[in-house]
Design an enzyme around this catalytic site. Structure first.
Site, PDB file in Angstrom:
ATOM      1  N   GLU A   1      36.198  36.275  35.238  1.00 37.27           N
ATOM      2  CA  GLU A   1      35.341  35.109  34.980  1.00 37.27           C
ATOM      3  C   GLU A   1      33.900  35.489  34.619  1.00 37.27           C
ATOM      4  OE1 GLU A   1      37.350  31.598  37.569  1.00 37.27           O
ATOM      5  OE2 GLU A   1      36.369  33.130  38.756  1.00 37.27           O
TER       6      GLU A   1
HETATM    7  C1  ACM Z   1      39.965  34.893  40.421  1.00 42.59           C
HETATM    8  O1  ACM Z   1      40.689  34.042  40.985  1.00 42.59           O
HETATM    9  N1  ACM Z   1      38.854  34.531  39.825  1.00 42.59           N
HETATM   10  C2  ACM Z   1      40.354  36.292  40.363  1.00 42.59           C
END
Ligand code: ACM
Length: 537
Positions: free
Chosen positions: A335
């Site tokens: 992310e």
């Molecule tokens: C995640 O759930 N951002 C690895």
């Protein structure tokens, strides 16, 4: 992995519905009715009864066997009230009786983690090549005793172990659980209790998510504000906290004594607001960010062009590597929505090089596949049923090019997903994950184009945006954690929901005895006397 010869377990040996109905409190459940399902089960013969005269004989001249024997005695003494002296074997064969814990088993198929457990009317013998296997065998023995043996006060016997033989070894090397101590902080004692619970199900990796936007949880001497300031809050604005280096060493030691390897994670280049708040110079504009106590993701990034960033990365990874005896260091990489793609690749190259410089193997979330995974790196896949083909293809290509794969599909293995729409805790972005959904998939065939040999194993992450207490943690982890443990350990041939749910039901009274506040899923035929927990609290 065990050879095919040993894969003789059947759904019947693991406990069919008829046997469950016929069981009475006095009769031990058949050998093999444990989690994870053993690779090979041969029930039969007389049961063994632990009595006031039982001794635990441990492999002579082995401090490790002695320690494992002492651990078994410590589990059994409070509820049985027996002395259970731990003494070295005197070259005694099985006729000497008692519980025997032997190292140096010659069966190569057992590997480092496998064991053989045989129960006759005269003795219980667990043998293994190495300590990890002996320890796992002891965990199986615990589950073969009545659940009340786990209670901390004297209980009524008899303490009977069913007759027969297990020959057992894991399907996958990596059987992990992740705990997010960044969104909410969990104390050393809390983490140690979780490790004890993991060990009971033969989970051998504890991945600690030590940093995120909301908190930095590990003391770094060369950058002291990371913990002192960056660790000073958490989601919702509580006091947060961090582990001193001694705290972390204590967690590592506790884990090692239970054959669990700690895998520390510093999530980078995103999920770094706590660091960016602690040190102005880590920001491209030189201005420290405010501490953050919300639950958004994707807004923070280390400053990729700045030299300070790599001093920070090298210092943090160096200190963490020095503290960590295990071979892995997880560098996150998920992310990174506020990092340009070219910057992401450049950053991950340098972060991976730092890990290698400090002698560790990289683990990254599967987005690392979109950069240049280092040789030998492991990718942790957290996609789910709506993950796009292009993203899956990148992971498959990276695995084909040599990366290892840890499977944590979010709609199967994420312990923070709600069980149902009424679950009071957790998130639901990957869907609702009831117990059957969590268990009923095959890690060996999960990603198209990825052969089982490329799969290092499975891992169950527990993110804690909505979870702040130990009871809440347990409510989300149990029962699903047991299913992920079984997927990681047991041969595919044993996979069967109908048999599994009966073995799972038998864990209910054990979790009651251990004080574990589990979710009493309606998919599981819990014994009437088990309590569970109606709602997370
Ligand atoms: C995640 O759930 N951002 C690895």
């Amino acid at each position: 992995m065990l050879c095919a010869l040993l894969l003789t377990a059947t759904a019947t040996a693991l406990g069919g519905a008829g046997q469950a109905a016929a069981a009475t409190p006095a009769a031990p459940a058949p050998i093999g009715r444990i989690i994870p399902a053993p690779a090979s089960v041969r029930p039969g013969g007389a049961p063994y009864e632990i009595t006031a005269h039982t001794r635990i004989h441990v492999q002579r001249d082995s401090a490790e066997a002695r320690r494992i024997g002492d651990g078994l005695a410590a589990v059994l003494r409070p509820a049985t009230g027996y002395a259970l002296p731990v003494t070295p074997t005197a070259g005694a064969g099985p006729d000497a009786g008692g519980i025997r814990l032997l190292l140096g088993d010659g069966d190569r198929a057992l590997g480092a983690e496998g064991y053989r457990l045989s129960v006759t009317g005269r003795s219980v013998t667990i043998s293994a090549r190495e300590g990890a296997g002996l320890f796992h065998g002891v965990q199986s023995l615990r589950q073969l005793l009545p659940a009340r043996v786990e209670r901390g006060s004297r209980q009524a016997g008899p303490w009977t172990v069913p007759g027969g033989t297990l020959v057992d070894a894991p399907r996958f090397a990596h059987r992990g659980a992740m705990l997010d101590v960044a969104r909410h902080f969990f104390t050393v004692d809390r983490v140690k209790r979780y490790i004890d619970q993991l060990a009971l199900y033969k989970i051998n990796r504890l991945h600690l998510h030590l940093s995120d936007d909301q908190g930095w949880r590990i003391a770094i001497d060369s950058w002291p504000r990371l913990a002192a300031y960056g660790g000073s809050t958490q989601v919702g604005g509580g006091p947060g906290g961090f582990y001193t280096k001694d705290d972390y060493r204590e967690i590592v030691r506790h884990a090692e004594s239970r054959y669990v390897t700690v895998v520390p994670e510093i999530d980078m280049p995103g999920h770094t607001n706590a660091a960016l708040a602690s040190y102005a110079r880590l920001n491209c504009d030189g201005v420290a960010r405010p501490l953050y106590t919300g639950t958004d993701v994707g807004f923070s990034s280390l400053c990729v062009p700045k030299p300070d960033t790599y001093a920070f990365v090298d210092d943090v990874i160096g200190e963490l590597a020095a503290l960590t005896p295990g071979p892995y260091l997880h560098i996150g990489g998920d992310e990174a929505h506020s990092t340009a793609p070219a910057d992401y690749t450049a950053f991950m190259d340098r972060a991976q090089a730092a890990v290698a410089r400090h002698g560790k193997t990289v683990i990254g979330w599967h987005q690392l596949a979109g950069a240049r995974p280092a040789r030998g790196a492991l990718l942790q896949y957290w996609g789910y049923d709506r993950t796009g083909d292009a993203e899956r293809a990148r992971v498959t290509a990276a695995v084909r090019a040599g990366s290892g794969l840890i499977l944590s599909p979010a709609d199967r293995a994420y312990l923070d997903m709600k069980y149902t729409k009424d679950t009071p805790l957790g998130l639901d972005w990957a869907g609702l994950v009831e117990v059957r959904r969590s268990y009923d998939w095959d890690p060996g065939r999960y990603l198209e184009g990825v052969p089982e040999e490329a799969v290092a194993g499975v891992e169950a992450p527990l993110w804690t945006e909505t979870i702040s207490t130990g009871a809440q943690l347990e409510y989300m982890a149990f029962p699903r954690l047991a299913g992920i443990a079984e997927l990681g350990w047991s041969p595919r041939a044993t996979h069967d929901w109908e048999a599994y749910r009966l073995r799972l039901a038998a864990q209910g009274p054990r979790w009651d005895a251990l004080g574990i506040a589990y979710y009493r899923s309606p998919q599981v035929p819990w014994p009437a006397e088990s309590a569970g927990h109606g709602a997370g609290g």
